[in-house]
Design a protein around this motif. Structure first.
Motif, PDB file in Angstrom:
ATOM      1  N   VAL A 105       0.829  -1.205   0.000  1.00 26.45           N
ATOM      2  CA  VAL A 105       0.000   0.000   0.000  1.00 26.45           C
ATOM      3  C   VAL A 105       0.864   1.256   0.000  1.00 26.45           C
ATOM      4  CG1 VAL A 105      -1.616   1.334   1.394  1.00 26.45           C
ATOM      5  CG2 VAL A 105      -1.995  -1.106   1.053  1.00 26.45           C
ATOM      6  N   VAL A 106       1.944   1.236   0.759  1.00 30.29           N
ATOM      7  CA  VAL A 106       2.824   2.408   0.809  1.00 30.29           C
ATOM      8  C   VAL A 106       3.402   2.699  -0.567  1.00 30.29           C
ATOM      9  CG1 VAL A 106       5.043   3.236   1.693  1.00 30.29           C
ATOM     10  CG2 VAL A 106       3.374   2.257   3.260  1.00 30.29           C
ATOM     11  N   MET A 107       3.825   1.677  -1.288  1.00 33.40           N
ATOM     12  CA  MET A 107       4.409   1.885  -2.615  1.00 33.40           C
ATOM     13  C   MET A 107       3.401   2.463  -3.594  1.00 33.40           C
ATOM     14  SD  MET A 107       7.466   1.160  -2.096  1.00 33.40           S
ATOM     15  CE  MET A 107       8.424   0.309  -0.850  1.00 33.40           C
ATOM     16  N   LEU A 108       2.171   1.987  -3.545  1.00 31.15           N
ATOM     17  CA  LEU A 108       1.152   2.536  -4.451  1.00 31.15           C
ATOM     18  C   LEU A 108       0.788   3.967  -4.065  1.00 31.15           C
ATOM     19  CD1 LEU A 108      -1.334  -0.409  -5.097  1.00 31.15           C
ATOM     20  CD2 LEU A 108       0.513   0.434  -6.538  1.00 31.15           C
ATOM     21  N   SER A 109       0.713   4.238  -2.765  1.00 30.74           N
ATOM     22  CA  SER A 109       0.366   5.590  -2.324  1.00 30.74           C
ATOM     23  C   SER A 109       1.462   6.588  -2.668  1.00 30.74           C
ATOM     24  CB  SER A 109       0.113   5.598  -0.806  1.00 30.74           C
ATOM     25  OG  SER A 109      -0.946   4.722  -0.478  1.00 30.74           O
ATOM     26  N   ALA A 110       2.698   6.121  -2.757  1.00 29.58           N
ATOM     27  CA  ALA A 110       3.825   7.004  -3.082  1.00 29.58           C
ATOM     28  C   ALA A 110       4.188   6.936  -4.561  1.00 29.58           C
ATOM     29  CB  ALA A 110       5.032   6.625  -2.233  1.00 29.58           C
ATOM     30  N   LEU A 306      -6.700   6.873 -13.327  1.00 32.79           N
ATOM     31  CA  LEU A 306      -7.469   8.121 -13.310  1.00 32.79           C
ATOM     32  C   LEU A 306      -7.083   9.053 -12.165  1.00 32.79           C
ATOM     33  CD1 LEU A 306     -11.054   6.755 -14.121  1.00 32.79           C
ATOM     34  CD2 LEU A 306      -9.241   7.467 -15.702  1.00 32.79           C
ATOM     35  N   PHE A 307      -6.589   8.539 -11.054  1.00 33.40           N
ATOM     36  CA  PHE A 307      -6.254   9.406  -9.910  1.00 33.40           C
ATOM     37  C   PHE A 307      -5.319  10.536 -10.324  1.00 33.40           C
ATOM     38  CE2 PHE A 307      -6.997   6.596  -5.902  1.00 33.40           C
ATOM     39  CZ  PHE A 307      -8.360   6.634  -6.170  1.00 33.40           C
ATOM     40  N   GLU A 308      -4.300  10.207 -11.099  1.00 28.00           N
ATOM     41  CA  GLU A 308      -3.320  11.214 -11.508  1.00 28.00           C
ATOM     42  C   GLU A 308      -3.942  12.285 -12.391  1.00 28.00           C
ATOM     43  OE1 GLU A 308       1.113  11.413 -13.600  1.00 28.00           O
ATOM     44  OE2 GLU A 308      -0.091   9.586 -13.730  1.00 28.00           O
ATOM     45  N   LEU A 309      -5.015  11.920 -13.094  1.00 25.98           N
ATOM     46  CA  LEU A 309      -5.663  12.857 -14.015  1.00 25.98           C
ATOM     47  C   LEU A 309      -6.794  13.636 -13.352  1.00 25.98           C
ATOM     48  CD1 LEU A 309      -5.822  10.460 -17.100  1.00 25.98           C
ATOM     49  CD2 LEU A 309      -4.020  12.083 -16.480  1.00 25.98           C
ATOM     50  N   LEU A 310      -7.211  13.226 -12.157  1.00 24.58           N
ATOM     51  CA  LEU A 310      -8.248  13.956 -11.415  1.00 24.58           C
ATOM     52  C   LEU A 310      -7.577  15.061 -10.605  1.00 24.58           C
ATOM     53  CD1 LEU A 310     -10.388  10.918 -10.201  1.00 24.58           C
ATOM     54  CD2 LEU A 310     -11.129  12.693 -11.811  1.00 24.58           C
ATOM     55  N   PHE A 311      -7.102  16.076 -11.297  1.00 32.43           N
ATOM     56  CA  PHE A 311      -6.331  17.150 -10.674  1.00 32.43           C
ATOM     57  C   PHE A 311      -7.172  18.427 -10.641  1.00 32.43           C
ATOM     58  CE2 PHE A 311      -2.927  20.521 -11.407  1.00 32.43           C
ATOM     59  CZ  PHE A 311      -2.716  20.682 -10.049  1.00 32.43           C
ATOM     60  N   PHE A 312      -7.379  18.947  -9.431  1.00 31.10           N
ATOM     61  CA  PHE A 312      -8.156  20.186  -9.245  1.00 31.10           C
ATOM     62  C   PHE A 312      -7.197  21.325  -8.942  1.00 31.10           C
ATOM     63  CE2 PHE A 312     -11.201  16.865  -8.641  1.00 31.10           C
ATOM     64  CZ  PHE A 312     -12.424  17.387  -9.031  1.00 31.10           C
ATOM     65  N   ARG A 313      -7.242  22.372  -9.764  1.00 32.48           N
ATOM     66  CA  ARG A 313      -6.361  23.523  -9.579  1.00 32.48           C
ATOM     67  C   ARG A 313      -6.955  24.554  -8.623  1.00 32.48           C
ATOM     68  NH1 ARG A 313      -2.429  23.148 -13.555  1.00 32.48           N
ATOM     69  NH2 ARG A 313      -2.943  21.721 -15.264  1.00 32.48           N
ATOM     70  N   ALA A 320       0.676  16.266  -6.041  1.00 31.99           N
ATOM     71  CA  ALA A 320       1.128  15.104  -5.277  1.00 31.99           C
ATOM     72  C   ALA A 320       0.301  14.907  -4.014  1.00 31.99           C
ATOM     73  CB  ALA A 320       2.611  15.257  -4.925  1.00 31.99           C
ATOM     74  N   GLN A 321      -0.076  16.006  -3.369  1.00 30.24           N
ATOM     75  CA  GLN A 321      -0.887  15.904  -2.151  1.00 30.24           C
ATOM     76  C   GLN A 321      -2.291  15.388  -2.462  1.00 30.24           C
ATOM     77  OE1 GLN A 321      -0.425  19.963  -0.885  1.00 30.24           O
ATOM     78  NE2 GLN A 321       1.167  19.460   0.604  1.00 30.24           N
ATOM     79  N   GLN A 322      -2.857  15.839  -3.557  1.00 26.14           N
ATOM     80  CA  GLN A 322      -4.167  15.323  -3.956  1.00 26.14           C
ATOM     81  C   GLN A 322      -4.096  13.822  -4.205  1.00 26.14           C
ATOM     82  OE1 GLN A 322      -6.169  17.529  -7.098  1.00 26.14           O
ATOM     83  NE2 GLN A 322      -5.202  19.451  -6.431  1.00 26.14           N
ATOM     84  N   TYR A 323      -3.047  13.382  -4.885  1.00 27.93           N
ATOM     85  CA  TYR A 323      -2.899  11.957  -5.175  1.00 27.93           C
ATOM     86  C   TYR A 323      -2.807  11.153  -3.882  1.00 27.93           C
ATOM     87  CZ  TYR A 323      -1.120   7.656  -7.262  1.00 27.93           C
ATOM     88  OH  TYR A 323      -0.960   6.354  -7.645  1.00 27.93           O
ATOM     89  N   ARG A 324      -2.046  11.660  -2.918  1.00 29.51           N
ATOM     90  CA  ARG A 324      -1.908  10.942  -1.644  1.00 29.51           C
ATOM     91  C   ARG A 324      -3.239  10.874  -0.910  1.00 29.51           C
ATOM     92  NH1 ARG A 324       2.424  14.798  -0.307  1.00 29.51           N
ATOM     93  NH2 ARG A 324       4.156  14.320  -1.699  1.00 29.51           N
ATOM     94  N   TRP A 325      -4.015  11.949  -0.945  1.00 29.37           N
ATOM     95  CA  TRP A 325      -5.322  11.944  -0.287  1.00 29.37           C
ATOM     96  C   TRP A 325      -6.259  10.942  -0.960  1.00 29.37           C
ATOM     97  CZ3 TRP A 325      -7.187  13.317   4.186  1.00 29.37           C
ATOM     98  CH2 TRP A 325      -6.533  14.289   4.937  1.00 29.37           C
ATOM     99  N   TYR A 326      -6.205  10.840  -2.285  1.00 29.31           N
ATOM    100  CA  TYR A 326      -7.017   9.838  -2.982  1.00 29.31           C
ATOM    101  C   TYR A 326      -6.670   8.427  -2.486  1.00 29.31           C
ATOM    102  CZ  TYR A 326      -8.141  13.479  -6.461  1.00 29.31           C
ATOM    103  OH  TYR A 326      -8.573  14.617  -7.090  1.00 29.31           O
ATOM    104  N   GLN A 327      -5.371   8.154  -2.429  1.00 28.39           N
ATOM    105  CA  GLN A 327      -4.945   6.819  -2.016  1.00 28.39           C
ATOM    106  C   GLN A 327      -5.308   6.548  -0.555  1.00 28.39           C
ATOM    107  OE1 GLN A 327      -3.766   4.367  -3.715  1.00 28.39           O
ATOM    108  NE2 GLN A 327      -3.062   5.250  -5.647  1.00 28.39           N
ATOM    109  N   MET A 328      -5.144   7.559   0.308  1.00 30.09           N
ATOM    110  CA  MET A 328      -5.454   7.367   1.722  1.00 30.09           C
ATOM    111  C   MET A 328      -6.932   7.075   1.937  1.00 30.09           C
ATOM    112  SD  MET A 328      -6.742   8.572   4.744  1.00 30.09           S
ATOM    113  CE  MET A 328      -7.092  10.300   4.444  1.00 30.09           C
ATOM    114  N   LEU A 329      -7.793   7.819   1.243  1.00 27.33           N
ATOM    115  CA  LEU A 329      -9.232   7.610   1.399  1.00 27.33           C
ATOM    116  C   LEU A 329      -9.660   6.253   0.845  1.00 27.33           C
ATOM    117  CD1 LEU A 329     -10.473  11.197   0.498  1.00 27.33           C
ATOM    118  CD2 LEU A 329     -10.642  10.084   2.725  1.00 27.33           C
ATOM    119  N   TYR A 330      -9.051   5.866  -0.259  1.00 26.44           N
ATOM    120  CA  TYR A 330      -9.362   4.542  -0.809  1.00 26.44           C
ATOM    121  C   TYR A 330      -8.986   3.449   0.191  1.00 26.44           C
ATOM    122  CZ  TYR A 330      -8.451   0.216  -3.295  1.00 26.44           C
ATOM    123  OH  TYR A 330      -8.405  -1.096  -3.652  1.00 26.44           O
TER     124      TYR A 330
END
Length: 442
Positions: A105-110, A306-313, A320-330
């Motif tokens: 999980v750590v490797m995927l989240s990072a 899709l996580f990497e492409l779901l980027f809100f400006r 990178a922080q958005q991606y980590r939050w996606y992974q943490m919530l999942y």
């Protein structure tokens, strides 16, 4: 004294006669007699005369002879004083699962950080914490890495797939202790390689070690649950058990989870199954395998495609922080649903597969059209996605544990655990070209 009626005995005292059911000690006495009779009738023992033994209560036979009628005794639930041992085993498996999935999980989240990995002076990793990173492809409307995070997913899952494909064929010949030791060494090595790497390639080698650790550990611990039937009895509401199942569950409860040697094989365990028997069992498992493959294909296509492409400006969080939050919530959703089997059990996992596919279609449409106004809506959807994925996993293996016979259960567990890995591998292979295609859009 009066005669017995069925399994009840009549007693008398100064006030008259009364009846009572047999005590628990009486049942233990009965079990001892039954074991003695089985031993006497075994090869080398004395033949049983056919006469029903008399109980300590009087002349009431414990076993009915041909032609006699008796009222069947009620089946009693598992002994309460063994509940503590059952819970110890349940907590032990919970901790093993938690530790086994940690490196994976750590490797995927990072993954996003690993692919944008840079080195600074002092041999320290550095990831730019800026709130609005510059896109790698300035002509694209997405903020894309040059390589999709699906590359990390494939490095984290393909070794696991190989291990799980080979596991039903001969992994049972290797004792459990060496398997756990190798899994632990690979997990530690993965963190060391990623932490001290100077390149993305070295980091991906560390991810491969994490995959070996997770895959070997998962197939090992799932197979090990076949020797602990009481672990599955804990996860269901208490029901009456037959005397043979009760004795087996009590024996498993007293068996230590952590031991220096592998549990003794049951008669007819997976080590004695022929290839024909294995194929027959595997075909029967397809009802559970196919939905789990679909669930994991859909959710990891979302996670790594899709996580990497779901980027809100329009938020203070960096990409990178958005991606980590996606992974943490999942992962939070997965953790909650995998731990909730005692509260909610689902028989038909096909429904979960359908709902996960709807999630995939919805988020893919949002990546294309961008109609969701807030990242917090995406947070809720991803949490829901994790709940579906965890529920599909734990209910699949729980249903298999309850519906397979003792002699097939160890093999069934090892064979079914390939489902999630196969779905994840397929999603990673498709997410790579999707990433390249979308990142080229202006």
């Amino acid at each position: 004294m009066g005669g017995c009626a069925g399994s009840r005995r009549r007693f008398s005292d100064s006030e008259g006669e009364y009846s009572r059911p047999p005590s628990w000690n009486d049942h233990l006495w009965l079990a001892a007699h039954l074991r003695g009779m089985r031993a006497d009738s075994a090869p080398g023992g004395h033949a049983w005369s056919g006469r029903a033994p008399e109980s300590r209560w009087g002349s009431c036979p414990l076993l009915a002879l041909p032609g006699e009628e008796t009222v069947p005794e009620p089946r009693l639930p598992l002994l309460d004083h063994h509940q503590g041992a059952h819970w110890k085993n349940a907590v032990g498996f919970w901790l093993l699962g938690l530790c086994n999935n940690f490196s994976y999980v750590v490797m995927l989240s990072a993954a996003h950080d690993i692919l944008s990995h840079k080195r600074t002076s002092g041999n320290q990793s550095h990831v730019d914490p800026g709130p609005t990173p510059m896109p790698h492809n300035s002509s694209s409307r997405f903020d894309c890495n040059s390589v999709s995070t699906a590359a990390v997913l494939l490095a984290d899952i393909l070794p696991t797939l190989v291990i799980k494909l080979l596991a039903p064929l001969g992994l049972h010949l290797l004792p459990y202790s060496p398997r756990v030791l190798v899994s632990g060494i690979c997990a530690a090595g993965s963190f060391v390689l990623v932490a001290f790497s100077h390149s993305v390639g070295t980091s991906l080698c560390g991810v491969v070690f994490a995959s070996i650790s997770s895959g070997l550990g998962e197939v090992t611990f799932l197979s090990l649950t076949a020797f602990y039937p009481s672990y599955f009895l804990l996860l269901t509401s208490p029901e009456a058990q037959d005397p043979g199942g009760e004795e087996e569950a009590e024996s498993a409860a007293r068996q230590p989870l952590i031991r220096t040697e592998a549990p003794e094989s049951k008669p007819g365990s997976s080590s004695s199954l022929s290839l024909r028997e294995r194929w027959t069992v595997f075909k029967g498992l397809l009802w559970y395998i196919v939905p789990l493959v679909v669930v994991y294909f859909a959710e990891y296509f979302i996670n790594q495609g899709l996580f990497e492409l779901l980027f809100f400006r329009n938020t203070s969080l960096s990409h990178a922080q958005q991606y980590r939050w996606y992974q943490m919530l999942y992962q939070a959703g997965v953790f909650a649903s995998r731990s909730s089997l005692r509260c909610c059990r689902i028989r038909f996992t096909w429904a979960l597969a359908l709902l996960q596919c709807l999630n995939l279609v919805f988020l893919l449409a949002d990546v294309w059209f961008g109609f969701l106004p807030s990242i917090y809506l995406v947070f809720l959807i991803i949490l829901y996605e994790g709940l579906l994925g965890g529920a599909a996993y734990v209910n699949t293996f729980h249903n298999i544990a309850l519906e397979t016979s003792d002699e097939h259960r160890e093999f069934a567990m090892a064979a079914t655990c390939i489902s999630d890995t196969l779905g994840i591998s397929l999603s990673g292979l498709l997410a790579l070209p999707l990433h390249d295609f979308l990142c080229q859009l202006s």
